[in-house]
Design an enzyme around this catalytic site. Structure first.
Site, PDB file in Angstrom:
ATOM      1  N   CYS A   1      13.713-100.987 -75.360  1.00  0.00           N
ATOM      2  CA  CYS A   1      13.619-100.429 -76.718  1.00  0.00           C
ATOM      3  C   CYS A   1      12.830-101.366 -77.613  1.00  0.00           C
ATOM      4  O   CYS A   1      11.960-100.944 -78.383  1.00  0.00           O
ATOM      5  CB  CYS A   1      15.012-100.224 -77.318  1.00  0.00           C
ATOM      6  SG  CYS A   1      16.091 -99.142 -76.363  1.00  0.00           S
TER       7      CYS A   1
ATOM      8  N   ASP B   1      19.631 -67.084 -84.548  1.00  0.00           N
ATOM      9  CA  ASP B   1      20.729 -67.336 -83.623  1.00  0.00           C
ATOM     10  C   ASP B   1      21.680 -66.153 -83.771  1.00  0.00           C
ATOM     11  O   ASP B   1      21.819 -65.603 -84.867  1.00  0.00           O
ATOM     12  CB  ASP B   1      21.437 -68.641 -83.990  1.00  0.00           C
ATOM     13  CG  ASP B   1      22.577 -68.945 -83.040  1.00  0.00           C
ATOM     14  OD1 ASP B   1      22.341 -68.953 -81.832  1.00  0.00           O
ATOM     15  OD2 ASP B   1      23.701 -69.155 -83.530  1.00  0.00           O
TER      16      ASP B   1
ATOM     17  N   ASP C   1      23.070 -75.657 -84.610  1.00  0.00           N
ATOM     18  CA  ASP C   1      21.654 -75.331 -84.450  1.00  0.00           C
ATOM     19  C   ASP C   1      20.720 -76.360 -85.072  1.00  0.00           C
ATOM     20  O   ASP C   1      19.532 -76.100 -85.239  1.00  0.00           O
ATOM     21  CB  ASP C   1      21.369 -73.962 -85.089  1.00  0.00           C
ATOM     22  CG  ASP C   1      22.178 -72.844 -84.460  1.00  0.00           C
ATOM     23  OD1 ASP C   1      22.404 -72.902 -83.242  1.00  0.00           O
ATOM     24  OD2 ASP C   1      22.594 -71.929 -85.186  1.00  0.00           O
TER      25      ASP C   1
ATOM     26  N   ASP D   1      23.236 -71.804 -88.056  1.00  0.00           N
ATOM     27  CA  ASP D   1      24.380 -72.209 -88.878  1.00  0.00           C
ATOM     28  C   ASP D   1      24.301 -73.631 -89.402  1.00  0.00           C
ATOM     29  O   ASP D   1      25.148 -74.071 -90.155  1.00  0.00           O
ATOM     30  CB  ASP D   1      25.692 -72.005 -88.126  1.00  0.00           C
ATOM     31  CG  ASP D   1      25.821 -72.916 -86.903  1.00  0.00           C
ATOM     32  OD1 ASP D   1      25.023 -73.852 -86.762  1.00  0.00           O
ATOM     33  OD2 ASP D   1      26.744 -72.681 -86.096  1.00  0.00           O
TER      34      ASP D   1
ATOM     35  N   CYS E   1      18.332-101.938 -75.668  1.00  0.00           N
ATOM     36  CA  CYS E   1      17.943-102.839 -74.584  1.00  0.00           C
ATOM     37  C   CYS E   1      16.558-103.429 -74.851  1.00  0.00           C
ATOM     38  O   CYS E   1      15.898-103.082 -75.834  1.00  0.00           O
ATOM     39  CB  CYS E   1      17.940-102.103 -73.241  1.00  0.00           C
ATOM     40  SG  CYS E   1      16.713-100.770 -73.182  1.00  0.00           S
TER      41      CYS E   1
END
Length: 836
Positions: free
Chosen positions: A26, A522, A727, A723, A23
């Site tokens: 931006c 994690d 993540d 992983d 837009c």
């Protein structure tokens, strides 16, 4: 993107694409961000074309513009290219090439590595490209060399790299050998004069002989050194070869001067300096070859041919003729030609080249296999899934080369010193010469203090001492060691990492990883295996069923279920070879359990609440249920014909080395934490079983980044282990992101380090490798600086003979490379993993 074009004599226009704008707001953000960059005079950003047009000063770095756009949350597309550079001899050459490439409009970043003789260039496509890079390198006085891209043809790249290394060593050996043929004659001829004061057969012939024998050493054998030194001077800077050229040139000129002035003839010494210099270059090439052997080893691992079944006929074809979908036949003892999936057979595969794991891994139908690993036992048929640049091996080579093309932050200091090093040495040499002539008594007294050294002769004439001291300063200074100190250690370290299944994406991670205070894991798929397994089977006292019968009934019912817990029960039943019945009237009760009939027997599997609602008493298992749930396990009660018979507990089981790896990290002085979406009780149960220091539970996937930031505020430098898919944002936020690779997919952009194996021991090895590599970098930089700080003043004082000065300079570079190669002897595996 469009080409850069000049619109006035002092400004240029630069057009490039900006991604992510949706837009007018931006557009405004991007326009303001670019306008704030120093040297930008006008900015127009077009939402329809997604283009930014700038009018700016010619010296505005493209990297500043790209960074400005990215800081507003938008993106500028960039590409990375590796360019082989010929003609570099020292750190000064590296700095000059790097500066030349960085000035090319459209280049975001350029890193030049002396050890690999390669430039890694990040640039904006369309604004800059190969033609501009080659022109910039050529203008700087160097050349670009065509090399086969390893990603395109691994076998050809291996041959190229091997042939190039052999060619360089052979050329260096030839130059050294011929130089010593002439220099050997000079040494023998000088012996009577050195020890007995006899210039045989007479002074005139002796002096002419020294000059005549030195000329081919300097201008034939040493022409590359001379041309490099002169070329650098013509381009407005000086490098290592410039110093050698000045030193040997000044020594040679004493030959003719000795006929007309009271100066000793050092023409023979000039040949010795060049011979020792070329000897040092030969030893350096050999040592650099050993340092770079990791990539050559990787490239040579690839299979050359493959046996492929097409239309029912098996044929042997070149590896580059294999296509995705081809079925390859691999017999015992053969290499798997390329990445694929097993479609027939079962065998043990030696994956040590990929993972560093010495124990073979059993592969059967539907399992992924990695190209270049070795089939040890049975016949396998494998469907090719990746070829060429997409294969695991090609990705590994790319990542190792990428790491070697980056710089460690500590190198910035060495680069800043190198930028002024040679000019300062030239000034010191000239001042040394001038001071000898202007202050002869004071400087001679200084030389006399070193007369305890056998090669120091304070009785030489003033002019001779002036020239000898100046030449010694020229040839003893060593920017080579400074240029090789970091990249050789990084080269060896990244290669070692690849051999252990640790792929380092950039050099900065080496320095950062050694400083982490906290490693955050994690839970799912990192500390645990990422899939549930049956851990316990408990029977109600007095039941007529056996554990096997209960498991068979439960697994039979769960055949109708798609739930991960149900699949875990089925997998356990199949693994034990039980005969599983067909579920009749299967019904899943949401959030509670499942019901079905097996061979006319009514079976209910579910929670305590489901049983109670069916009027089935759970008193007999309440205590054991609570105990198991406190351990982080999920319990499923099993009733047969409305009578409770027992329970099955399922949990995401720990990886076998999780507890040991976490204990080893703590022994290394690194704290540990776990982030999970599980409830606090389950999280605490997992954490207690592996002795994690800190637990962060009930974190939604989108909340991981915020938790990583909070932990950074609390602990400082942290590494996050995940992983690489779910993540990715947390990996990016952490100071070092360590991704657990999944099969053959290791191109995880968000990570700084990728572990090919899923084992957490890789995290320990990565930290050990980081510390060992950085230790070598520090040792190398200390030696390079210490050498110059000590040796240059000795040369100024007249305490260093020019030949000894050149020997010392060569030893300095060789020491740095040899020390980097000693990194290979470091054991990075923790003690508990060394028996694997």
């Amino acid at each position: 993107m469009t080409e850069t074009k000049t619109i006035t004599t002092d400004r240029k226009q630069l057009d490039f694409a900006v991604q992510g704008m949706t837009c007018a707001s931006c557009v405004n953000h991007v326009q303001k961000a670019l306008s704030r960059v120093d040297g930008v005079h006008e900015v127009n950003v077009n939402l329809a074309t997604e283009q930014a047009s700038l009018w700016l000063d010619p010296n505005v770095p493209t990297g500043d513009l790209v960074q400005a756009v990215r800081e507003t949350g938008y993106e500028v597309t960039t590409d990375t290219m590796d360019l082989a550079i010929g003609g570099m001899t020292c750190a000064v050459c590296v700095g000059h090439v790097q500066k030349a490439l960085s000035r090319v409009p459209g280049v975001v970043e350029a890193n030049v590595n002396l050890a690999t003789e390669k430039a890694t260039i990040t640039f904006v496509p369309g604004v800059a490209g190969m033609a501009e890079f080659e022109a910039a390198v050529s203008r700087a006085g160097y050349e670009t060399i065509a090399r086969t891209d390893p990603a395109a043809d691994i076998a050809e790249a291996a041959r190229d790299l091997h042939d190039e290394a052999e060619r360089k060593m052979a050329e260096a050996r030839r130059r050294m050998s011929i130089a010593w043929v002439f220099t050997g004659v000079i040494l023998v001829w000088m012996i009577p004069e050195m020890f007995f004061g006899i210039a045989w057969p007479n002074g005139t012939v002796f002096n002419l002989g020294m000059i005549v024998l030195a000329l081919p050493v300097l201008f034939w054998i040493g022409r590359k050194t001379y041309s490099s030194g002169v070329r650098a001077a013509l381009h407005g800077y000086a490098n290592m070869d410039t110093l050698i050229t000045l030193g040997t040139g000044a020594s040679l000129l004493t030959g003719p001067a000795s006929f007309f002035a009271p100066v000793a003839n050092y023409a023979g010494v000039s040949a010795m300096i060049m011979a020792f210099h070329l000897t040092g270059r030969y030893i350096e090439e050999s040592a650099k070859g050993r340092a770079s052997q990791a990539i050559r080893k990787l490239l040579e691992l690839g299979a050359k041919t493959a046996h492929v079944e097409r239309d029912g006929v098996e044929a042997e074809i070149p590896i580059d003729a294999v296509r995705v979908g081809d079925v390859m036949v691999v017999r015992p003892g053969e290499k798997i030609p390329t990445d694929g999936v097993v479609v027939f057979g079962e065998s043990a595969i030696d994956e040590s080249m990929a993972t560093g794991e010495s124990m073979p891994v059993t592969k059967r139908s539907s399992d992924e296999v990695i190209g270049a690993t070795v089939n040890q036992e049975g016949l396998l048929k494998i469907r090719a899934t990746r070829i060429g640049k997409d294969t695991f091996l090609a990705q590994v080579v790319k990542l190792v080369e990428q790491a070697q093309g980056t710089k460690v932050p500590i190198q910035a200091f060495a680069d800043s010193v190198t930028a002024v090093f040679v000019p300062v040495i030239v000034v010191i040499a000239v001042l040394t010469f001038a001071s000898r002539l202007l202050l002869p008594e004071a400087t001679q007294a200084l030389t006399t203090l070193g007369s305890f050294l056998p090669w120091v002769n304070p009785n030489l004439g003033t002019w001779t001492l002036a020239i000898v001291s100046m030449v010694a300063v020229f040839v003893i200074a060593c920017p080579c060691a400074l240029g090789l100190a970091t990249p050789t250690a990084l080269m060896v370290g990244s290669g070692m990492g690849a051999e252990h299944g640790i792929l380092i994406r950039n050099g900065a991670a080496i320095q950062t990883l050694k400083n982490v205070n906290l490693v955050v894991f994690d839970k799912t798929g990192t500390i645990t295996n990422g899939k549930p397994d049956v851990t316990d089977i408990q029977m109600v006292p007095g039941t007529a069923l056996t554990e096997q019968e209960l498991l068979a009934l439960a697994a039979g019912v769960e055949r109708g279920s798609e739930h991960p817990l149900g699949r875990a029960v089925v997998a356990r039943g199949e693994a034990e070879g039980l005969s599983l019945g067909e579920p009749i009237g299967f019904k899943a009760i949401r959030g509670k359990g499942v019901v079905a009939q097996i061979d006319g027997i009514h079976v209910q599997i579910g929670s305590r609440r489901m049983m109670e609602e069916a009027g089935i008493s759970t008193t007999a298992v309440n205590a054991i249920t609570e105990e198991l749930e406190n351990q982080g396990k999920t319990t499923m009660l099993i009733a047969v014909d409305l009578e409770l018979q027992g329970l099955i507990a399922v949990a995401d089981t720990l990886k076998k080395d999780s507890a040991q790896a976490i204990a080893e990290l703590q022994r290394l002085g690194v704290q540990t934490a776990m982030i999970t979406g599980d409830n606090q009780r389950t999280a605490n149960a997992i954490a207690n079983s592996v002795h994690i220091d800190h637990v962060v539970a009930e974190v939604l996937p989108e909340g991981k980044v915020a938790e990583v930031k909070r932990l950074q505020d609390q602990f400082g430098m942290i590494a996050f282990v995940g992983d690489g898919i779910n993540d990715a944002p947390a990996l990016t936020q952490a100071n070092v992101g360590i991704a657990i690779g999944t099969g053959t997919d290791i191109a995880i952009e968000a990570s700084d380090v990728t572990l090919v194996r899923g084992a957490l021991t890789g995290v320990v090895e990565a930290i050990n490798l980081s510390r060992a590599t950085f230790r070598k970098i520090q040792q190398n930089l200390f030696w390079a600086f210490f050498y110059n700080v000590i040796m240059v003043p000795l040369a100024v004082a007249g305490w260093m003979h020019p030949v000894l000065a050149e020997v010392a300079m060569a030893i300095s570079s060789i020491t740095v490379i040899t020390n980097a190669n000693l990194l290979r002897r470091v054991e990075i595996r923790p003690e508990y993993a060394r028996g694997d």
